[in-house]
Design an enzyme around this catalytic site. Structure first.
Site, PDB file in Angstrom:
ATOM      1  N   HIS A   1       0.837  -1.204   0.000  1.00 50.39           N
ATOM      2  CA  HIS A   1       0.000   0.000   0.000  1.00 50.39           C
ATOM      3  C   HIS A   1       0.870   1.251   0.000  1.00 50.39           C
ATOM      4  O   HIS A   1       1.762   1.410   0.843  1.00 50.39           O
ATOM      5  CB  HIS A   1      -0.910  -0.017   1.237  1.00 50.39           C
TER       6      HIS A   1
ATOM      7  N   ASP B   1      -4.968   5.443   4.187  1.00 53.62           N
ATOM      8  CA  ASP B   1      -6.402   5.573   3.929  1.00 53.62           C
ATOM      9  C   ASP B   1      -7.103   6.243   5.114  1.00 53.62           C
ATOM     10  O   ASP B   1      -6.882   5.866   6.269  1.00 53.62           O
ATOM     11  CB  ASP B   1      -7.025   4.205   3.668  1.00 53.62           C
TER      12      ASP B   1
ATOM     13  N   HIS C   1     -13.568   5.929   1.222  1.00 61.04           N
ATOM     14  CA  HIS C   1     -12.417   6.441   1.939  1.00 61.04           C
ATOM     15  C   HIS C   1     -11.611   7.362   1.031  1.00 61.04           C
ATOM     16  O   HIS C   1     -11.846   7.418  -0.175  1.00 61.04           O
ATOM     17  CB  HIS C   1     -11.517   5.311   2.462  1.00 61.04           C
TER      18      HIS C   1
ATOM     19  N   HIS D   1      -7.749   7.983  -0.193  1.00 67.91           N
ATOM     20  CA  HIS D   1      -6.375   7.476  -0.249  1.00 67.91           C
ATOM     21  C   HIS D   1      -5.460   8.695  -0.378  1.00 67.91           C
ATOM     22  O   HIS D   1      -5.612   9.510  -1.285  1.00 67.91           O
ATOM     23  CB  HIS D   1      -6.206   6.553  -1.466  1.00 67.91           C
TER      24      HIS D   1
END
Length: 236
Positions: free
Chosen positions: A124, A128, A208, A210
């Site tokens: 990732h 988030d 959400h 990012h």
């Protein structure tokens, strides 16, 4: 030559004089007794009045103490309220002095930078912020829009609608999975300015935002955004 008759005066008081003296004595006694009785009554009345005055004075003292305590409580409450106000103002001023801020407010942190798993083709690349769709997204720092649009603004469909801002210190911030974009390439923005609304576009498992901090405008140059904000004095 006639014979002189001499009458001797008796030293006994007459009955009338005796009666007068008795009456006078009685009146005097009555007057004295009356004065004494009046004095006694006056003494009793004074004591009663003193008692009433004492009670009234005590009541006034209690009332004054209660009023003083009330004023002290009001003063303390006012001081606390003033201190809280000053603290809030100081906090607000301190936040304004910070050149960086969080991209959203009232959020929950979800997937963190560097997380690995089947949800990502690589680790990732950002942090988030779990927020409802339509939440206002703000520029974390002043700069110029260099990417804005679908397909991750050019970084790929996984990001959905995205925006990238170039900052004067050579870093870039990226905002992805947006439902709406409110800026365009080449536009200058200030810290805290609305740039978009959060969403669930692209490769997203739920609503959400990012958020990335990059060393270039392109995917693959991201650093830990939370650590970066912490170093800038921002609590996340």
């Amino acid at each position: 030559m006639s014979k002189r008759v001499t009458f001797k005066h008796s030293h006994r008081p007459s009955a009338s004089r005796v009666r007068g003296a008795v009456v006078a004595a009685g009146l005097g006694t009555s007057m004295v007794l009356g004065a004494g009785a009046a004095f006694a009554a006056g003494t009793t009345g004074t004591a009663g009045t003193a008692s009433l005055v004492s009670s009234a004075t005590a009541a006034d003292s209690v009332a004054e103490q209660a009023a003083a305590q009330g004023k002290a409580a009001e003063h303390t409450a006012a001081k606390k309220a003033d201190a809280a106000k000053k603290k809030a103002e100081a906090k607000k001023k301190a936040a304004k002095k910070l050149s960086w801020g969080t991209p959203v407010h009232r959020y929950q942190l979800s997937a963190s930078y560097g997380n690995d798993g089947s949800r990502w083709s690589h680790k990732h690349s950002g942090q988030d912020f779990a927020v409802p769709i339509g939440t206002k997204v703000e520029a974390a720092h002043k700069g110029t829009i260099v990417k804005a649009g679908p397909n991750g603004g050019g970084d790929g469909p996984a990001y959905g609608n995205a925006v990238v801002i170039k900052h004067s210190n050579g870093t870039y911030s990226q905002y992805a999975h947006l439902s709406k974009i409110d800026v365009h390439i080449g536009q200058s923005v200030q810290k805290g300015q609305k740039i978009a609304l959060s969403g669930n576009t692209g490769n997203s498992s739920g609503p959400h935002l990012h958020f990335e901090i990059r060393t270039t405008a392109n995917y693959g140059s991201a650093v830990n955004p939370v650590n970066y904000l912490h170093k800038a004095g921002v609590k996340v």
